[in-house]
Design a protein around this motif. Sequence first.
Motif, PDB file in Angstrom:
ATOM      1  N   GLY A 121      40.249  46.488  37.584  1.00 54.41           N
ATOM      2  CA  GLY A 121      40.485  45.369  37.184  1.00 54.41           C
ATOM      3  C   GLY A 121      40.411  44.300  38.419  1.00 54.41           C
ATOM      4  O   GLY A 121      40.968  43.222  38.246  1.00 54.41           O
ATOM      5  N   ASP A 122      40.024  44.668  39.602  1.00 50.64           N
ATOM      6  CA  ASP A 122      39.931  43.846  40.615  1.00 50.64           C
ATOM      7  C   ASP A 122      41.349  43.497  41.066  1.00 50.64           C
ATOM      8  O   ASP A 122      42.360  44.155  40.819  1.00 50.64           O
ATOM      9  CB  ASP A 122      38.791  42.989  40.603  1.00 50.64           C
ATOM     10  N   ASN A 123      41.495  42.258  41.392  1.00 50.45           N
ATOM     11  CA  ASN A 123      42.795  41.603  41.655  1.00 50.45           C
ATOM     12  C   ASN A 123      43.445  40.821  40.471  1.00 50.45           C
ATOM     13  O   ASN A 123      44.286  39.746  40.544  1.00 50.45           O
ATOM     14  CB  ASN A 123      42.737  40.596  42.853  1.00 50.45           C
ATOM     15  N   GLY A 124      42.841  41.165  39.261  1.00 54.60           N
ATOM     16  CA  GLY A 124      43.405  40.404  37.920  1.00 54.60           C
ATOM     17  C   GLY A 124      42.654  39.371  37.623  1.00 54.60           C
ATOM     18  O   GLY A 124      42.924  38.611  36.715  1.00 54.60           O
ATOM     19  N   HIS A 125      41.761  38.806  38.594  1.00 53.15           N
ATOM     20  CA  HIS A 125      40.932  37.574  38.163  1.00 53.15           C
ATOM     21  C   HIS A 125      41.621  36.574  38.211  1.00 53.15           C
ATOM     22  O   HIS A 125      41.333  35.693  37.603  1.00 53.15           O
ATOM     23  CB  HIS A 125      40.069  37.792  36.789  1.00 53.15           C
ATOM     24  N   GLY A 126      42.753  36.358  39.173  1.00 53.23           N
ATOM     25  CA  GLY A 126      43.511  35.373  39.061  1.00 53.23           C
ATOM     26  C   GLY A 126      44.984  35.586  39.621  1.00 53.23           C
ATOM     27  O   GLY A 126      45.282  36.454  40.160  1.00 53.23           O
ATOM     28  N   GLY A 127      45.817  34.606  39.017  1.00 55.99           N
ATOM     29  CA  GLY A 127      47.087  34.729  39.176  1.00 55.99           C
ATOM     30  C   GLY A 127      47.837  35.544  38.279  1.00 55.99           C
ATOM     31  O   GLY A 127      47.238  36.264  37.290  1.00 55.99           O
ATOM     32  N   PRO A 128      49.065  35.746  38.034  1.00 54.51           N
ATOM     33  CA  PRO A 128      49.717  36.572  36.842  1.00 54.51           C
ATOM     34  C   PRO A 128      49.368  36.426  35.557  1.00 54.51           C
ATOM     35  O   PRO A 128      49.310  37.110  34.948  1.00 54.51           O
ATOM     36  CB  PRO A 128      51.469  36.028  37.294  1.00 54.51           C
ATOM     37  N   LEU A 129      49.202  34.980  35.176  1.00 58.74           N
ATOM     38  CA  LEU A 129      48.883  34.925  33.925  1.00 58.74           C
ATOM     39  C   LEU A 129      47.512  35.472  33.387  1.00 58.74           C
ATOM     40  O   LEU A 129      47.208  36.010  32.597  1.00 58.74           O
ATOM     41  CB  LEU A 129      48.738  33.440  33.438  1.00 58.74           C
ATOM     42  N   ASN A 130      46.533  35.492  34.597  1.00 58.32           N
ATOM     43  CA  ASN A 130      45.284  36.142  34.498  1.00 58.32           C
ATOM     44  C   ASN A 130      45.248  37.471  34.568  1.00 58.32           C
ATOM     45  O   ASN A 130      44.675  38.284  33.694  1.00 58.32           O
ATOM     46  CB  ASN A 130      44.375  35.769  35.742  1.00 58.32           C
ATOM     47  N   VAL A 131      46.407  38.154  35.316  1.00 56.50           N
ATOM     48  CA  VAL A 131      46.629  39.477  34.984  1.00 56.50           C
ATOM     49  C   VAL A 131      46.848  39.896  33.559  1.00 56.50           C
ATOM     50  O   VAL A 131      46.508  41.013  33.242  1.00 56.50           O
ATOM     51  CB  VAL A 131      47.685  39.927  36.509  1.00 56.50           C
ATOM     52  N   LYS A 132      47.730  39.252  33.103  1.00 59.12           N
ATOM     53  CA  LYS A 132      48.192  39.596  31.677  1.00 59.12           C
ATOM     54  C   LYS A 132      46.865  39.543  30.723  1.00 59.12           C
ATOM     55  O   LYS A 132      46.910  40.381  30.078  1.00 59.12           O
ATOM     56  CB  LYS A 132      49.232  38.787  31.350  1.00 59.12           C
ATOM     57  N   ARG A 133      46.291  38.504  31.066  1.00 63.94           N
ATOM     58  CA  ARG A 133      44.929  38.426  29.926  1.00 63.94           C
ATOM     59  C   ARG A 133      44.139  39.481  30.276  1.00 63.94           C
ATOM     60  O   ARG A 133      43.593  40.177  29.130  1.00 63.94           O
ATOM     61  CB  ARG A 133      44.478  37.133  30.110  1.00 63.94           C
ATOM     62  N   GLN A 151      44.254  42.022  47.073  1.00 65.84           N
ATOM     63  CA  GLN A 151      43.284  41.400  47.668  1.00 65.84           C
ATOM     64  C   GLN A 151      43.244  40.106  47.209  1.00 65.84           C
ATOM     65  O   GLN A 151      43.573  39.628  46.163  1.00 65.84           O
ATOM     66  CB  GLN A 151      41.755  41.943  47.819  1.00 65.84           C
ATOM     67  N   VAL A 152      43.145  38.955  48.271  1.00 64.60           N
ATOM     68  CA  VAL A 152      42.692  37.790  47.907  1.00 64.60           C
ATOM     69  C   VAL A 152      41.563  37.338  47.073  1.00 64.60           C
ATOM     70  O   VAL A 152      40.759  38.292  46.854  1.00 64.60           O
ATOM     71  CB  VAL A 152      42.767  36.724  49.292  1.00 64.60           C
ATOM     72  N   VAL A 153      41.388  36.337  46.560  1.00 59.72           N
ATOM     73  CA  VAL A 153      40.170  35.886  45.718  1.00 59.72           C
ATOM     74  C   VAL A 153      39.221  34.967  46.678  1.00 59.72           C
ATOM     75  O   VAL A 153      39.829  34.131  47.313  1.00 59.72           O
ATOM     76  CB  VAL A 153      40.607  34.825  44.650  1.00 59.72           C
ATOM     77  N   PRO A 154      38.175  35.344  46.733  1.00 62.72           N
ATOM     78  CA  PRO A 154      37.289  36.500  46.202  1.00 62.72           C
ATOM     79  C   PRO A 154      37.555  37.703  46.964  1.00 62.72           C
ATOM     80  O   PRO A 154      37.881  37.713  48.212  1.00 62.72           O
ATOM     81  CB  PRO A 154      35.990  36.215  46.320  1.00 62.72           C
ATOM     82  N   LYS A 155      37.719  38.954  46.498  1.00 62.88           N
ATOM     83  CA  LYS A 155      38.133  40.101  46.926  1.00 62.88           C
ATOM     84  C   LYS A 155      36.637  40.788  47.425  1.00 62.88           C
ATOM     85  O   LYS A 155      35.382  40.367  47.176  1.00 62.88           O
ATOM     86  CB  LYS A 155      38.613  41.231  45.897  1.00 62.88           C
ATOM     87  N   SER A 156      36.914  42.071  48.110  1.00 60.20           N
ATOM     88  CA  SER A 156      35.607  42.837  48.592  1.00 60.20           C
ATOM     89  C   SER A 156      35.480  44.327  48.479  1.00 60.20           C
ATOM     90  O   SER A 156      36.810  44.625  47.949  1.00 60.20           O
ATOM     91  CB  SER A 156      35.271  42.358  49.906  1.00 60.20           C
ATOM     92  N   CYS A 157      34.741  44.730  48.620  1.00 61.49           N
ATOM     93  CA  CYS A 157      34.691  46.379  48.584  1.00 61.49           C
ATOM     94  C   CYS A 157      35.555  46.950  49.574  1.00 61.49           C
ATOM     95  O   CYS A 157      35.932  46.286  50.196  1.00 61.49           O
ATOM     96  CB  CYS A 157      33.224  46.849  48.757  1.00 61.49           C
ATOM     97  N   GLY A 158      36.421  47.979  49.140  1.00 63.36           N
ATOM     98  CA  GLY A 158      37.472  48.616  49.623  1.00 63.36           C
ATOM     99  C   GLY A 158      37.101  49.187  51.179  1.00 63.36           C
ATOM    100  O   GLY A 158      38.098  49.239  52.151  1.00 63.36           O
ATOM    101  N   HIS A 159      36.011  49.469  51.361  1.00 65.84           N
ATOM    102  CA  HIS A 159      35.564  50.208  52.814  1.00 65.84           C
ATOM    103  C   HIS A 159      34.965  49.313  53.720  1.00 65.84           C
ATOM    104  O   HIS A 159      34.400  49.825  54.547  1.00 65.84           O
ATOM    105  CB  HIS A 159      34.871  51.623  52.460  1.00 65.84           C
TER     106      HIS A 159
END
Length: 294
Positions: A121-133, A151-159
Motif C-alpha cells: 500500500g506504499d504510504n497510503g497514497h496521501g494523508g489519513p483519508l487517503n489511507v482509509k480509502r 515514507q514521504v511522498v513520493p516514496k522510494s524503494c526500501g533499499h
Amino acid sequence: ARDERGCLDPYPRINDLFVRARVPGPSVHGRQATQQATMSRASQLRAILSAPGAVPMPSCHDALSARLIEQAGFSVAFMSGFSTSAAKLGRPDVQLITYSEMLEQARLIQEVTTIPIIVDGDNGHGGPLNVKRCLRGFRDAGVAGILLEDQVVPKSCGHVQNKEVVSRAVALAKLRAAVLARDETQSERDRIVIIARTDSRQAVSMEETLWRIEAFCKVGADMVFCDALQSLEEMGAVCSLAAKYGKPVLANMLESGKTPILSLEKVSLLHLADVLASDLALLLAGGTPSRRRH
C-alpha cells in the motif's frame, strides 16, 4: 551453484531458502483445502501468522506470477510495488504507479488465486483519508493484508539511499486511520491484516526505528516491518520489541539488499513470521545484479 537441471542458478541462497521451505499451503487438495475454502483470505492469513515458525513469501507482480507462486506450493504471496511498477510501467519504484493501478492489479490476482495475498500500500497514497480509502479498496477486493509505510511522498524503494520519513505524529495519524478502517469489519478474524512498516533505519537512526516499531504496536498494527535492517543484532532487537506486544515481524531479504540473507532455521530463531524475498522473476529477466555475501 546449479539447479536440479544442471543450469546455473544466479540466486542460490534465496532459492535454497524457498525450496527447503515449500510445504503444502491453503491451496492443497483434500480436507485442509475444504476447510480453507470456508475461510476468508484474511482469516487464512491470520491463521498462518499465528502458527509457529517463519513463512517464506515470494513477490508477485501480476496474475500469472501469483498463480505460479501458488502452484509452487507457497501459502502466501506479496504483491510488490517495486515489481508491479517495473512490470506494468517499466519504471522504478518511486511512486509513479497509482493506487487505482495497484488496486486493479490486485483484483486480477485475486481472481486466479486462492492463497492469501498481501499488497504493497506504499504510504497510503496521501494523508489519513487517503489511507482509509486505500485500505477499504483493497479490503473490498478480498486482499488478505496490506503493507503501509512511513515514507514521504513520493516514496522510494526500501533499499536505496537518501530516504525520508514523515514525522512521528503524521505516521501515527495515518496508521490510526488504517486501524479505524480495518475495524469496520465486524468479525476480527476476517479483518484485513495491517503490516506497519518504517523506513527510519536509513532515514534517521536505529533508535528512531525502535521508537516507531513500539508505537505502531501500541496503535494497533497487526504486524510490523523495518526495511533495510543491516545486521542480525538489529533484526533481533526489532523482533524482541515486537514480541513484547505479541506482534509478528516481516523481514525483506533480497540479493544485493542491505538485510542479511539467512536460512529459514535462523529466521525462525529470530521469531520472524514472514520472510519476503522479492522480485526474483524480474531480476532474472533483467540480468543478474551484484550480490552481497554474509
